[in-house]
Design an enzyme around this catalytic site. Sequence first.
Site, PDB file in Angstrom:
ATOM      1  N   CYS A 150      29.384  45.990  54.144  1.00 13.66           N
ATOM      2  CA  CYS A 150      30.770  46.479  54.063  1.00 13.66           C
ATOM      3  C   CYS A 150      31.419  46.545  55.454  1.00 13.66           C
ATOM      4  O   CYS A 150      32.570  46.113  55.625  1.00 13.66           O
ATOM      5  CB  CYS A 150      30.820  47.830  53.362  1.00 13.66           C
ATOM      6  SG  CYS A 150      29.657  49.061  53.991  1.00 13.66           S
TER       7      CYS A 150
HETATM    8  N1  LIG Z   1      26.894  51.842  49.631  1.00 12.85           N
HETATM    9  C1  LIG Z   1      27.634  50.877  50.152  1.00 12.85           C
HETATM   10  O1  LIG Z   1      28.800  51.087  50.543  1.00 12.85           O
HETATM   11  C2  LIG Z   1      27.075  49.486  50.286  1.00 12.85           C
HETATM   12  C3  LIG Z   1      27.899  48.501  50.828  1.00 12.85           C
HETATM   13  C4  LIG Z   1      27.406  47.201  50.983  1.00 12.85           C
HETATM   14  C5  LIG Z   1      26.111  46.935  50.603  1.00 12.85           C
HETATM   15  N2  LIG Z   1      25.328  47.901  50.098  1.00 12.85           N
HETATM   16  C6  LIG Z   1      23.937  47.561  49.758  1.00 12.85           C
HETATM   17  O2  LIG Z   1      23.690  47.774  48.383  1.00 12.85           O
HETATM   18  C7  LIG Z   1      22.319  48.140  48.205  1.00 12.85           C
HETATM   19  C8  LIG Z   1      22.282  49.426  47.385  1.00 12.85           C
HETATM   20  O3  LIG Z   1      22.924  50.443  48.169  1.00 12.85           O
HETATM   21  P1  LIG Z   1      23.436  51.794  47.534  1.00 12.85           P
HETATM   22  O4  LIG Z   1      24.378  52.355  48.511  1.00 12.85           O
HETATM   23  O5  LIG Z   1      23.868  51.584  46.139  1.00 12.85           O
HETATM   24  O6  LIG Z   1      22.071  52.653  47.520  1.00 12.85           O
HETATM   25  P2  LIG Z   1      21.710  53.901  46.579  1.00 12.85           P
HETATM   26  O7  LIG Z   1      22.946  54.588  46.141  1.00 12.85           O
HETATM   27  O8  LIG Z   1      20.679  54.683  47.316  1.00 12.85           O
HETATM   28  O9  LIG Z   1      21.049  53.229  45.283  1.00 12.85           O
HETATM   29  C9  LIG Z   1      19.795  52.580  45.363  1.00 12.85           C
HETATM   30  C10 LIG Z   1      19.402  52.101  43.974  1.00 12.85           C
HETATM   31  O10 LIG Z   1      18.179  51.364  44.075  1.00 12.85           O
HETATM   32  C11 LIG Z   1      17.173  51.988  43.254  1.00 12.85           C
HETATM   33  N3  LIG Z   1      15.886  51.891  43.952  1.00 12.85           N
HETATM   34  C12 LIG Z   1      15.433  52.672  44.976  1.00 12.85           C
HETATM   35  N4  LIG Z   1      14.194  52.249  45.367  1.00 12.85           N
HETATM   36  C13 LIG Z   1      13.889  51.187  44.579  1.00 12.85           C
HETATM   37  C14 LIG Z   1      12.754  50.333  44.477  1.00 12.85           C
HETATM   38  N5  LIG Z   1      11.696  50.467  45.280  1.00 12.85           N
HETATM   39  N6  LIG Z   1      12.767  49.371  43.533  1.00 12.85           N
HETATM   40  C15 LIG Z   1      13.826  49.219  42.690  1.00 12.85           C
HETATM   41  N7  LIG Z   1      14.928  50.001  42.743  1.00 12.85           N
HETATM   42  C16 LIG Z   1      14.953  50.964  43.682  1.00 12.85           C
HETATM   43  C17 LIG Z   1      17.643  53.389  43.036  1.00 12.85           C
HETATM   44  O11 LIG Z   1      17.066  53.868  41.813  1.00 12.85           O
HETATM   45  P3  LIG Z   1      16.718  55.440  41.559  1.00 12.85           P
HETATM   46  O12 LIG Z   1      17.944  56.198  41.850  1.00 12.85           O
HETATM   47  O13 LIG Z   1      16.366  55.473  40.108  1.00 12.85           O
HETATM   48  O14 LIG Z   1      15.550  55.773  42.443  1.00 12.85           O
HETATM   49  C18 LIG Z   1      19.146  53.221  42.984  1.00 12.85           C
HETATM   50  O15 LIG Z   1      19.523  52.765  41.696  1.00 12.85           O
HETATM   51  C19 LIG Z   1      21.708  48.299  49.602  1.00 12.85           C
HETATM   52  O16 LIG Z   1      20.963  47.152  49.934  1.00 12.85           O
HETATM   53  C20 LIG Z   1      22.921  48.435  50.490  1.00 12.85           C
HETATM   54  O17 LIG Z   1      22.693  47.959  51.792  1.00 12.85           O
HETATM   55  C21 LIG Z   1      25.765  49.175  49.918  1.00 12.85           C
END
Ligand SMILES: NC(=O)c1ccc[n+]([C@@H]2O[C@H](COP(=O)([O-])OP(=O)(O)OC[C@H]3O[C@@H](n4cnc5c(N)ncnc54)[C@H](OP(=O)(O)O)[C@@H]3O)[C@@H](O)[C@H]2O)c1
Length: 349
Positions: A150
């Site tokens: 982002c």
């Molecule tokens: N947040 C942003 O603004 C943003 C922007 C650009 C890119 N991203 C990218 O998007 C991805 C997700 O980010 P997020 O912000 O959504 O993170 P998040 O809110 O912490 O969500 C992580 C998700 O992954 C699951 N998870 C955790 N450990 C796992 C594992 N070992 N195997 C399979 N699933 C697992 C979690 O499940 P549980 O909750 O059930 O444990 C949850 O559904 C990241 O790579 C991040 O860099 C995020």
Amino acid sequence: MTLSVAVSGASGYAGGEILRLLAAHPDVEVRTVTAHSSAGQPLVAHQPHLRSLAHLELQATTPEVLAGHDVVFLALPHGQSAQYTDALADTPLVIDAGADHRLTSPDDWAAFYGGEHPEPWAYGVPELSVDGVKQREHLRGATRIAAPGCNASTVALSLAPGVAAGVIDAGDIVSVLAVGPSGAGKAAKTNLLASEILGTANPYAVGGTHRHIPEIRQALAAAGAPADGIRISFTPVLVPMARGILATSTAPIQGDATDAEIRAAWETAYADEPFVELLPAGVFPRTADVLGANIASLGLAIDRAANRVIVVAAVDNLVKGTAGAAVQSMNIALGLAETTALPVNGVAP
Ligand SMILES: NC(=O)c1ccc[n+]([C@@H]2O[C@H](COP(=O)([O-])OP(=O)(O)OC[C@H]3O[C@@H](n4cnc5c(N)ncnc54)[C@H](OP(=O)(O)O)[C@@H]3O)[C@@H](O)[C@H]2O)c1
């Protein structure tokens, strides 16, 4: 034909936002949602705002559960995606929201992430200029897409037109960016507690260590900057707003371009773009005006005393910064109308 979709990381912020957009998409049906520690629970226990998907239950994230769909979104913590991609070889389209498949340079990967360098995929920022065409041309028919970081896409969209037109010097870029805590995900972390972030602005990854720096460099090199001549000082600041990015990026004016010629570089680049707007001269964006919208809103100033161009950009990190970019890229890859299911209006105040 309705496309079947699976979304992993569906209990998290990025996965939840992908689902919010897909729920309004006329050409897809979300069949499967997966998570990790939340597997076995109803989706709405973790995403209560996604009422129209209340029938879905979170399943374990396994290759078997994700296989068999037309499109799979991976919204997993960094480093978790690559283990699924081999098993999804037969899936027509896989889109990764994580960093795993963004970087083309093994050296950058080694320096900022480490471990084995996963295969780079088509970069999901359609509006960037790449080798003289828009990146959307490289996304048409793509089967593997890396949605952008982002912060990285916000800075890249801010500066790429000036680089491509040769009116700014990519050798002295300074970018300071305010970002809300949803950018760091939903998992509990002490530094993201309300008591740690309310009423304060917290700089982090100061001094050239942020992992989005090579991604910005890569995008600007693709726009035409000499790869060994890009210097970026990038400082993110965590601020107490749930979502949103406000990036202020500056670079020296190059050559003897007039103010009108400099501004024309951005006007020309984004004139026909539905999701990138250049505000009128003297007007600058606010994060409040892009929340919920798949929009990068840019304001441009020319500071002759400092001999620099300044671009202020507002983006919702979860929409244009992630989920919106992912769905926009999906639309392009599959030959659907690019704007399908992508809001341009925000929610205000
Ligand atoms: N947040 C942003 O603004 C943003 C922007 C650009 C890119 N991203 C990218 O998007 C991805 C997700 O980010 P997020 O912000 O959504 O993170 P998040 O809110 O912490 O969500 C992580 C998700 O992954 C699951 N998870 C955790 N450990 C796992 C594992 N070992 N195997 C399979 N699933 C697992 C979690 O499940 P549980 O909750 O059930 O444990 C949850 O559904 C990241 O790579 C991040 O860099 C995020």
